[in-house]
Motif scaffolding. Structure first.
Motif, PDB file in Angstrom:
ATOM      1  N   GLN A  72      37.542  -8.030 -33.128  1.00  7.34           N
ATOM      2  CA  GLN A  72      38.763  -7.678 -32.414  1.00  7.34           C
ATOM      3  C   GLN A  72      38.577  -6.350 -31.672  1.00  7.34           C
ATOM      4  OE1 GLN A  72      41.928  -7.545 -35.277  1.00  7.34           O
ATOM      5  NE2 GLN A  72      42.041  -9.778 -35.484  1.00  7.34           N
ATOM      6  N   ARG A  73      39.003  -6.334 -30.432  1.00 10.73           N
ATOM      7  CA  ARG A  73      38.884  -5.107 -29.641  1.00 10.73           C
ATOM      8  C   ARG A  73      40.098  -4.213 -29.862  1.00 10.73           C
ATOM      9  NH1 ARG A  73      34.600  -5.023 -26.662  1.00 10.73           N
ATOM     10  NH2 ARG A  73      33.643  -6.932 -25.902  1.00 10.73           N
ATOM     11  N   ARG A  74      39.844  -2.922 -30.012  1.00  5.66           N
ATOM     12  CA  ARG A  74      40.921  -1.958 -30.178  1.00  5.66           C
ATOM     13  C   ARG A  74      40.766  -0.872 -29.111  1.00  5.66           C
ATOM     14  NH1 ARG A  74      43.295  -3.517 -34.747  1.00  5.66           N
ATOM     15  NH2 ARG A  74      42.046  -4.329 -36.460  1.00  5.66           N
ATOM     16  N   GLU A  75      41.875  -0.340 -28.696  1.00  6.63           N
ATOM     17  CA  GLU A  75      41.890   0.703 -27.671  1.00  6.63           C
ATOM     18  C   GLU A  75      41.944   2.078 -28.330  1.00  6.63           C
ATOM     19  OE1 GLU A  75      41.828   0.338 -24.390  1.00  6.63           O
ATOM     20  OE2 GLU A  75      41.875  -1.857 -24.350  1.00  6.63           O
ATOM     21  N   PHE A  76      41.166   3.012 -27.781  1.00  4.30           N
ATOM     22  CA  PHE A  76      41.211   4.405 -28.223  1.00  4.30           C
ATOM     23  C   PHE A  76      41.451   5.267 -26.997  1.00  4.30           C
ATOM     24  CE2 PHE A  76      38.460   8.285 -29.181  1.00  4.30           C
ATOM     25  CZ  PHE A  76      39.523   8.985 -29.729  1.00  4.30           C
ATOM     26  N   THR A  77      42.584   5.959 -26.951  1.00  5.51           N
ATOM     27  CA  THR A  77      42.921   6.847 -25.846  1.00  5.51           C
ATOM     28  C   THR A  77      42.802   8.288 -26.313  1.00  5.51           C
ATOM     29  OG1 THR A  77      44.435   5.226 -24.888  1.00  5.51           O
ATOM     30  CG2 THR A  77      44.681   7.508 -24.167  1.00  5.51           C
ATOM     31  N   ALA A  78      41.941   9.047 -25.657  1.00  5.95           N
ATOM     32  CA  ALA A  78      41.709  10.446 -26.016  1.00  5.95           C
ATOM     33  C   ALA A  78      42.131  11.349 -24.865  1.00  5.95           C
ATOM     34  CB  ALA A  78      40.236  10.666 -26.341  1.00  5.95           C
ATOM     35  N   ARG A  79      42.935  12.352 -25.194  1.00  4.71           N
ATOM     36  CA  ARG A  79      43.333  13.344 -24.200  1.00  4.71           C
ATOM     37  C   ARG A  79      42.505  14.602 -24.419  1.00  4.71           C
ATOM     38  NH1 ARG A  79      47.577  10.118 -25.108  1.00  4.71           N
ATOM     39  NH2 ARG A  79      48.721   9.390 -23.265  1.00  4.71           N
ATOM     40  N   THR A  80      41.619  14.849 -23.467  1.00  2.09           N
ATOM     41  CA  THR A  80      40.663  15.947 -23.540  1.00  2.09           C
ATOM     42  C   THR A  80      41.142  17.104 -22.674  1.00  2.09           C
ATOM     43  OG1 THR A  80      38.774  14.505 -23.986  1.00  2.09           O
ATOM     44  CG2 THR A  80      38.297  16.600 -22.921  1.00  2.09           C
ATOM     45  N   GLU A  81      40.973  18.324 -23.186  1.00  2.85           N
ATOM     46  CA  GLU A  81      41.386  19.520 -22.441  1.00  2.85           C
ATOM     47  C   GLU A  81      40.152  20.216 -21.851  1.00  2.85           C
ATOM     48  OE1 GLU A  81      44.430  20.452 -21.797  1.00  2.85           O
ATOM     49  OE2 GLU A  81      45.400  18.917 -23.028  1.00  2.85           O
ATOM     50  N   VAL A  82      40.190  20.457 -20.551  1.00  5.34           N
ATOM     51  CA  VAL A  82      39.071  21.096 -19.852  1.00  5.34           C
ATOM     52  C   VAL A  82      39.544  22.413 -19.237  1.00  5.34           C
ATOM     53  CG1 VAL A  82      37.325  20.853 -18.050  1.00  5.34           C
ATOM     54  CG2 VAL A  82      38.103  18.825 -19.306  1.00  5.34           C
ATOM     55  N   ARG A  83      38.781  23.480 -19.488  1.00  4.00           N
ATOM     56  CA  ARG A  83      39.053  24.776 -18.878  1.00  4.00           C
ATOM     57  C   ARG A  83      37.748  25.294 -18.264  1.00  4.00           C
ATOM     58  NH1 ARG A  83      43.071  22.753 -20.259  1.00  4.00           N
ATOM     59  NH2 ARG A  83      44.818  23.618 -21.455  1.00  4.00           N
ATOM     60  N   ALA A  84      37.832  25.851 -17.065  1.00  3.69           N
ATOM     61  CA  ALA A  84      36.646  26.407 -16.411  1.00  3.69           C
ATOM     62  C   ALA A  84      36.991  27.733 -15.749  1.00  3.69           C
ATOM     63  CB  ALA A  84      36.083  25.430 -15.383  1.00  3.69           C
ATOM     64  N   TYR A  85      36.018  28.648 -15.755  1.00  2.00           N
ATOM     65  CA  TYR A  85      36.215  30.007 -15.248  1.00  2.00           C
ATOM     66  C   TYR A  85      35.020  30.380 -14.374  1.00  2.00           C
ATOM     67  CZ  TYR A  85      39.437  29.839 -19.175  1.00  2.00           C
ATOM     68  OH  TYR A  85      40.425  29.451 -20.056  1.00  2.00           O
ATOM     69  N   LEU A  86      35.286  31.074 -13.291  1.00  2.00           N
ATOM     70  CA  LEU A  86      34.250  31.391 -12.307  1.00  2.00           C
ATOM     71  C   LEU A  86      34.225  32.882 -12.026  1.00  2.00           C
ATOM     72  CD1 LEU A  86      32.275  29.626 -10.564  1.00  2.00           C
ATOM     73  CD2 LEU A  86      33.936  29.871  -8.715  1.00  2.00           C
ATOM     74  N   ARG A  87      33.027  33.405 -11.786  1.00  5.11           N
ATOM     75  CA  ARG A  87      32.867  34.808 -11.389  1.00  5.11           C
ATOM     76  C   ARG A  87      31.968  34.861 -10.159  1.00  5.11           C
ATOM     77  NH1 ARG A  87      31.587  40.372 -12.393  1.00  5.11           N
ATOM     78  NH2 ARG A  87      29.335  40.648 -12.364  1.00  5.11           N
ATOM     79  N   GLU A  88      32.473  35.459  -9.110  1.00  8.10           N
ATOM     80  CA  GLU A  88      31.695  35.633  -7.885  1.00  8.10           C
ATOM     81  C   GLU A  88      30.825  36.884  -8.022  1.00  8.10           C
ATOM     82  OE1 GLU A  88      31.593  33.533  -5.524  1.00  8.10           O
ATOM     83  OE2 GLU A  88      33.406  32.312  -5.759  1.00  8.10           O
ATOM     84  N   ILE A  89      29.577  36.774  -7.591  1.00  2.00           N
ATOM     85  CA  ILE A  89      28.603  37.853  -7.761  1.00  2.00           C
ATOM     86  C   ILE A  89      27.925  38.141  -6.430  1.00  2.00           C
ATOM     87  CG2 ILE A  89      26.511  38.584  -8.993  1.00  2.00           C
ATOM     88  CD1 ILE A  89      27.190  36.338 -11.022  1.00  2.00           C
ATOM     89  N   GLN A  90      27.698  39.408  -6.147  1.00  2.00           N
ATOM     90  CA  GLN A  90      26.884  39.796  -5.016  1.00  2.00           C
ATOM     91  C   GLN A  90      25.464  40.064  -5.509  1.00  2.00           C
ATOM     92  OE1 GLN A  90      27.350  39.833  -1.785  1.00  2.00           O
ATOM     93  NE2 GLN A  90      29.499  39.174  -1.886  1.00  2.00           N
ATOM     94  N   SER A  91      24.529  39.183  -5.170  1.00  2.00           N
ATOM     95  CA  SER A  91      23.151  39.301  -5.629  1.00  2.00           C
ATOM     96  C   SER A  91      22.286  39.932  -4.545  1.00  2.00           C
ATOM     97  CB  SER A  91      22.592  37.922  -5.990  1.00  2.00           C
ATOM     98  OG  SER A  91      21.195  37.979  -6.169  1.00  2.00           O
TER      99      SER A  91
END
Length: 221
Positions: A72-91
């Protein structure tokens, strides 16, 4: 955002299905659909500001999966939280560059001793690919050829964790190649499984320390 994956959950026997230690086995055995949501995983706001990073992604991603039990097939629904952070750099080497820090928190659901969280089931190569995918969504460049350089220990969520550090080649939009590093670890917090990743150019002084500080600043709710 919703994605669907289909997989087979093997080895499930009658009366042995459990879900995260908090759901009755009989209940799970009769459920056609299971839903779980992860708690957001975020660094301290003060650490983000002091290291010069800026939040560029704050998103709940819905992942729908199917597993098979006794035909028997069962459904699994997952709510995932994504956070991303960026830093600009002068190289001095290539001009404008970026460092990025990302955290992906997935609900760690356990069925018959097997994790349904995608992160918990990934091998090293898959985890690197997942980290590159999350980083690549915010990063102006491609991360290629990861090679393990060392494993370090950091205090994350009050426990000592192993963090893998990879040497990588960063290909910038104009085709320029430079060396960089990718930091990566998987941690468990309560019932959640969390991927933590950071990438930065090798030639920028102090950037490693900034990424390590963000790893250690992850907060408990």
């Amino acid at each position: 955002m919703t994605s669907r994956r289909r997989f087979l959950l093997a080895g499930v026997t009658a009366g042995t299905v459990a879900l995260g230690g908090c759901t009755d086995a009989v209940e799970v055995a009769t459920q056609d659909e299971i839903e779980r949501s992860a708690e957001p995983a975020e660094p301290k706001e003060s650490s983000v500001e002091e290291t010069g990073f800026e939040e560029v992604r704050n998103e709940t991603v819905v992942v729908e999966e199917e597993f098979e039990e006794f035909g028997q097939r069962r459904e699994f629904t997952a709510r995932t939280e994504v956070r991303a952070y960026l830093r600009e750099i002068q190289s001095d080497l290539t001009g404008q560059e970026q460092s990025v820090f990302a955290v992906v928190s997935t609900p760690g659901v356990d069925a018959a001793g097997q994790q349904l969280s995608p992160l918990a089931n990934m091998d090293e190569e898959e985890l690197i690919r997942e980290a590159r995918s999350e980083i690549g969504g915010e990063f102006d460049g491609e991360i290629e050829d990861p090679e393990l350089d060392e494993t370090i220990e950091q205090e994350i969520y009050g426990e000592t964790r192993e963090v893998s550090v990879y040497e990588v080649t960063v290909i910038l939009p104009d085709g320029t190649e430079e060396q960089g590093y990718l930091h990566l670890t998987i941690v468990e917090r309560g019932e959640d499984v969390i991927l933590v990743a950071g990438a930065y150019p090798a030639d920028v002084e102090g950037e490693r320390e900034r990424i390590e500080r963000l790893f250690e600043s992850l907060e408990n709710e």
